[in-house]
Design a protein around this motif. Structure first.
Motif: not given
Length: 977
Positions: A513-535
């Protein structure tokens, strides 16, 4: 008490206190015993060969004195009041950012009541605490051993049964009000250095005469500030004295006193065992404990105390798991009953004390924010020095006037400007005049409270008085703004290396996902599963976390997961760093989220309170998140047993909804139905048929539940009958049902219509009779409620329900209609809100769509009904018309010949106008005369089958070539009016 009762060091103090008791109490009495007993406790603790270092929980003065003493004495063994089974986890503190809490967690318990599960014990640690100074010194200094001597986490619940009942420690205050205050959850807090009076009248007396509002402010004003620059002996004796005072004036709570004394016996027993096993000299040791326990009077106290009077009970079979969870100042304050903001103020006071005294504190190497230092050298082996004789420092401390710190105008002015700036950012109409007012009011309040220098608490009261008006414009009031300004609610974080395997696995699988998930706060994750099947793998992990963690940890914005459906694009709001504690506690249950989810599904399905609906929900989750047909089949088979054991219909609506969804999923995704769902339909059909008459009469069974039962029976009927069920059982169950409730009565009528025992015409007549009866009109909305619920099992009755509602509005006068109209609306909204769209859609189909047409519109139920046999009678009696619509068949006779050959007909295609062989149309009837005889018997004809060879004349010119009796019966039927 071991040794002599008292030494000569405190003789002068005893004499003064004895004279004061005689003067104030009018003679020797209990007051003299308390005062002299306090001096004896101090004398005893000071003379102990094993140096006792009393501390107060999260006290900067204790931390400062601890850092000084450790650098001065350099002890080789540090005994610490902390659960002994938490020792292996302390080395992981260097991978965390304080404050954090050491946690012991038990999900599967053995030896405790099951309703206590899960068990959790936490010990929060901040940088401004004496415990952390001792831990950092022992772990980073070669040759120093750290020994935890307090009871284990298992003994916490063995000894203190009220801890789990209260859900917190004895000193806990009100429930947490914020997310940060709930970081510890419902864990029981370990009281490391807890020091607070347990005598309510004593605390009230101290607060009143100290002119403060709460205990944290009293401690800051009269202990923290005076002891901040005091020497080691003065600090120890003063804290010993306070601990003895609170202990001797504690109320007679037998259970708590017993637990405290057992803890003291436990700790001294463990210390003596360690010294005997290692041969350590008590002069090389330091015992860090709360001041309350330092003034102990148990027989096991001291190195020379009794060793044979206390036996440590064995632990239970409960398996404990250990880890670090993030903590916060607010969580510590909420769990230990401290005033809001007191821990933040203590952290600020700690930093100021370090700058003022230039004391170098201890800090674990590698910890976030720690400076790189040179490698520590081992302690030099030196002969133990003889202990210095104890001297009386209490007398001088108690007689000296309070130290009057000069007013630091620059600091107070900075506070005033900062709070006005923060207030303006949060919506307050504050100005420079308010800053001046806060400055002057702080000085005024400090003078009224006999203080030369305003404390942070004085400044807080002044800010609230001058800035906060009639309302709070934002989500933070001025008191909270001062707390943030004084240091804020620091929230700790557990480092990646200190996380359990499950948490690290989650972070690793979500790395695409390319996010810093250990940081506090809300982060937006966008998943284009059709374009990137690995997601797609990330999507699976997120949906499982959505099922296991709190709702705010992983919240889907776009996309959904249903049986048989997969989203091609998803959007998530992730706050895994904020909910790190919940993710860490998942790691105590397994090594992967799949394992934890499977274990939870099994517990939910096989629990003592499991219901059929709950087991079916577990089956659905197993298919949704795990895609495990094996687990779904196992849980589905268990659902059969749960359904057979149920004797109520409380979960019938949920069972119907989930059974329909699972059946539709299996029909569309698999070539054949699993064996368990076929058995479930058979069992459910028989089960609900058995409970149906009782449910109609039961007052506790709602009309929605009964409607769900009928919905299951009617919607699953075709499958159940194909599996061997008998429809007669349902017919008998409906016949045996005699409800008294109007809504259930209407539901029964709908079921009879579905079974064919009641026609629609008769149902309409009954509805008209209800409207004609003035005694029944007030309860007519309840009948309508039953009809609306009937749309669940019999959706084809939508037109009849619309007709019933329309007739009520059209026939009843306003004097009758208006009183029960609110009842009708509330009844439908409460009990049939999900069925209203079906009713509205049917009404939209029946009623005209344009307003001008409404004046001439006639409802379908008021239009004249045609004779259903008129068309058939006219076609039978009329002459044979010319063939119509057979042009395509005549143009391609080969197709008809092929179909006829498949059906076994030998005659070929006959062109129009050619005469067929006589009796060609009766070949099938002649081949099977028994069928015609059976039909004739049903119609009441006694003649049997006759052929043309018998010479019987045809039955009539209208129906030639038929069985004579059948022909006569049909003619008489068609000729009837």
């Amino acid at each position: 008490m071991s040794g002599p009762r008292a030494s000569g060091a405190f003789t002068a103090l005893r004499t003064q206190l004895q004279g004061a008791a005689t003067e104030f109490a009018g003679g020797p009495d209990a007051l003299e015993g308390i005062l002299l007993g306090m001096v004896d406790d101090v004398d005893r603790a000071v003379r102990e060969p094993l140096e006792i270092f009393p501390v107060c929980h999260h006290s900067p003065a204790s931390a400062l004195a601890m850092a000084r003493r450790l650098r001065e004495k350099q002890p080789k063994v540090v005994y610490l009041e902390l659960c002994e089974d938490m020792a292996p986890l302390l080395t992981e503190l260097r991978n965390c950012r304080l404050p954090v809490a050491v946690q012991a967690f038990a999900g599967d318990i053995d030896g405790f009541p099951q309703e206590w599960a899960p068990l959790s014990v936490v010990a929060p640690i901040t940088e401004a605490s004496a415990e952390y100074q001792a831990i950092a010194y022992a772990l980073d200094t070669p040759g120093v051993e750290l020994v935890l001597v307090d009871r284990s986490s298992d003994h916490v619940f063995q000894w203190d049964d009220t801890a789990r009942a209260e859900g917190t420690s004895a000193g806990a205050g009100e429930a947490p009000k914020s997310e940060e205050a709930a970081l510890h959850g419902e864990a029981v807090g370990v009281e490391m250095g807890d020091l607070r009076p347990r005598f309510a009248e004593l605390e009230e007396h101290l607060l009143r005469h100290g002119k403060v509002r709460h205990w944290s402010e009293w401690w800051h004003q009269y202990v923290e500030v005076p002891l901040g620059d005091g020497d080691h002996d003065t600090y120890r004796q003063v804290v010993f004295l306070i601990g003895s005072l609170f202990r001797r004036l504690a109320p007679g709570d037998g259970d708590r006193v017993r637990v405290d004394e057992d803890r003291e016996r436990y700790m001294w027993t463990r210390m003596r065992e360690h010294m005997v096993a290692t041969g350590t000299d008590p002069e090389d040791c330091l015992y860090v404990c709360g001041a309350f326990h330092a003034a102990s009077r148990v027989e096991e106290f001291g190195v020379d105390g009794r060793s044979d009077s206390f036996t440590i009970s064995p632990r239970t079979a409960t398996t404990w798991q250990y880890g670090l969870i993030p903590s916060s100042h607010a969580a510590i304050e909420a769990q230990f009953g401290l005033a809001p903001g007191s821990v933040s103020i203590a952290a600020t006071q700690w930093q100021k004390s370090l700058k003022r005294t230039r004391v170098q504190p201890y800090r674990l190497e590698g910890q976030a924010g720690a400076r790189t230092s040179r490698a520590k050298k081992a302690l030099p082996a030196a002969a133990p020095a003889a202990p210095a004789p104890a001297t009386d420092r209490l007398s001088g401390f108690l007689r000296q006037p309070p130290v009057l710190d000069g007013l630091d105008e620059a600091e107070l002015l900075g506070w005033s400007v900062d709070i006005v700036r923060a207030a303006r950012r949060n919506g307050y109409l504050a100005s420079t005049a308010d800053a001046v007012a806060v400055f002057e009011t702080s000085i005024l309040l400090a003078g009224m409270r006999d203080r030369a220098k305003p404390t942070p608490y004085d400044f807080q009261d002044a800010a609230v008085t001058c800035i906060e008006k009639d309302r709070v414009p934002g989500r933070r009031d001025v008191r909270r703004l001062v707390e943030i300004m004084m240091g804020g609610d620091r929230i700790g974080q557990v480092g990646y290396e200190a996380l359990p395997p499950l948490a690290r696995d989650v972070y690793g699988r979500l790395e695409p996902l390319g996010l810093k998930l250990q940081q506090r706060g809300v982060q937006r994750a966008l998943l284009d599963i059709a374009g990137r099947p690995e997601l797609a793998a990330c999507s699976d992990v997120l949906w499982m976390l959505r099922r296991l963690l709190p709702a705010a940890a992983a919240r889907p914005i776009m996309g959904e997961r249903r049986l048989g459906e997969r989203s091609v694009q998803e959007s998530w709001d992730l706050a895994l760093g904020t909910h790190q504690r919940a993710l860490i506690e998942l790691g105590y249950e397994g090594v992967s989220v799949e394992q934890v989810l499977e274990q939870r599904l099994r517990r939910e399905a096989y629990g003592s309170r499991a219901t059929t609906a709950g087991v079916l929900a577990a089956v659905e989750d197993a298919l949704l998140y795990l895609r495990s047909g094996r687990l779904a089949d196992e849980l589905g088979t268990h659902a059969l047993k749960v359904l057979s054991a149920e004797r109520t219909v409380d979960g019938a609506p949920e069972v119907l909804r989930r059974a329909r969804a699972l059946l539709a999923y299996y029909r569309t995704s698999q070539p054949e139905l699993p064996a368990w769902i076929e058995s479930f339909v058979k069992t459910g059909y028989a089960h609900y048929c058995t409970l149906l008459p009782t449910a109609f009469r039961d007052e506790d069974a709602t009309v929605g539940q009964v409607a769900a039962m009928l919905g299951f029976l009617f919607s699953m009927e075709s499958l159940a009958l194909s599996l061997g069920c008998d429809r007669t059982q349902l017919e008998l169950a409906v016949a045996q049902s005699h409800p008294e409730d109007p809504s259930k009565t209407a539901l029964l009528w709908a079921a009879q219509v579905q079974l064919g025992t009641l026609s629609r015409t008769e149902l309409r007549g009954r509805c008209d009779a209800l409207l004609d009866n003035p005694l029944v009109v007030p309860s007519y909305p309840r009948y309508l409620n039953g009809f609306v619920h009937a749309l669940e099992p019999v959706p084809g009755l939508a037109d009849v329900v619309v007709e019933a509602v329309s007739n009520a509005f059209g026939r009843l006068p306003d004097t009758v209609l208006l009183p029960w109209l609110p009842l009708l609306i509330t009844t439908l909204r409460k009990g049939a809100a999900d069925l209203a769209p079906l009713l509205i859609r049917e009404a939209g189909r029946i009623f005209p769509g344009r307003l001008p047409v409404l004046d001439t519109w006639v409802p379908p139920w008021r239009q004249p009904q045609e004779d259903p046999f008129a068309v058939s009678r006219s076609r039978l009696t009329a002459a044979v018309p010319a063939p119509r619509g057979a042009a395509l068949l005549a143009a391609h006779p080969a197709a008809c010949d092929a179909v006829a050959e498949l059906l076994g007909c030998e005659d070929g295609w006959q062109q129009h106008g050619t005469s067929a062989l006589p009796g060609a149309g009766t070949a099938l009837l002649a081949a099977h005369p028994a069928a015609c005889d059976a039909v004739a018997e049903l119609l009441g004809c006694e003649d049997g089958w006759t052929t043309e060879a018998t010479g019987t004349a045809p039955a009539g010119p209208v129906l030639p070539n038929l069985h004579p009796a059948t022909a006569r019966a049909l003619e008489s039927l068609l000729a009837s009016p």
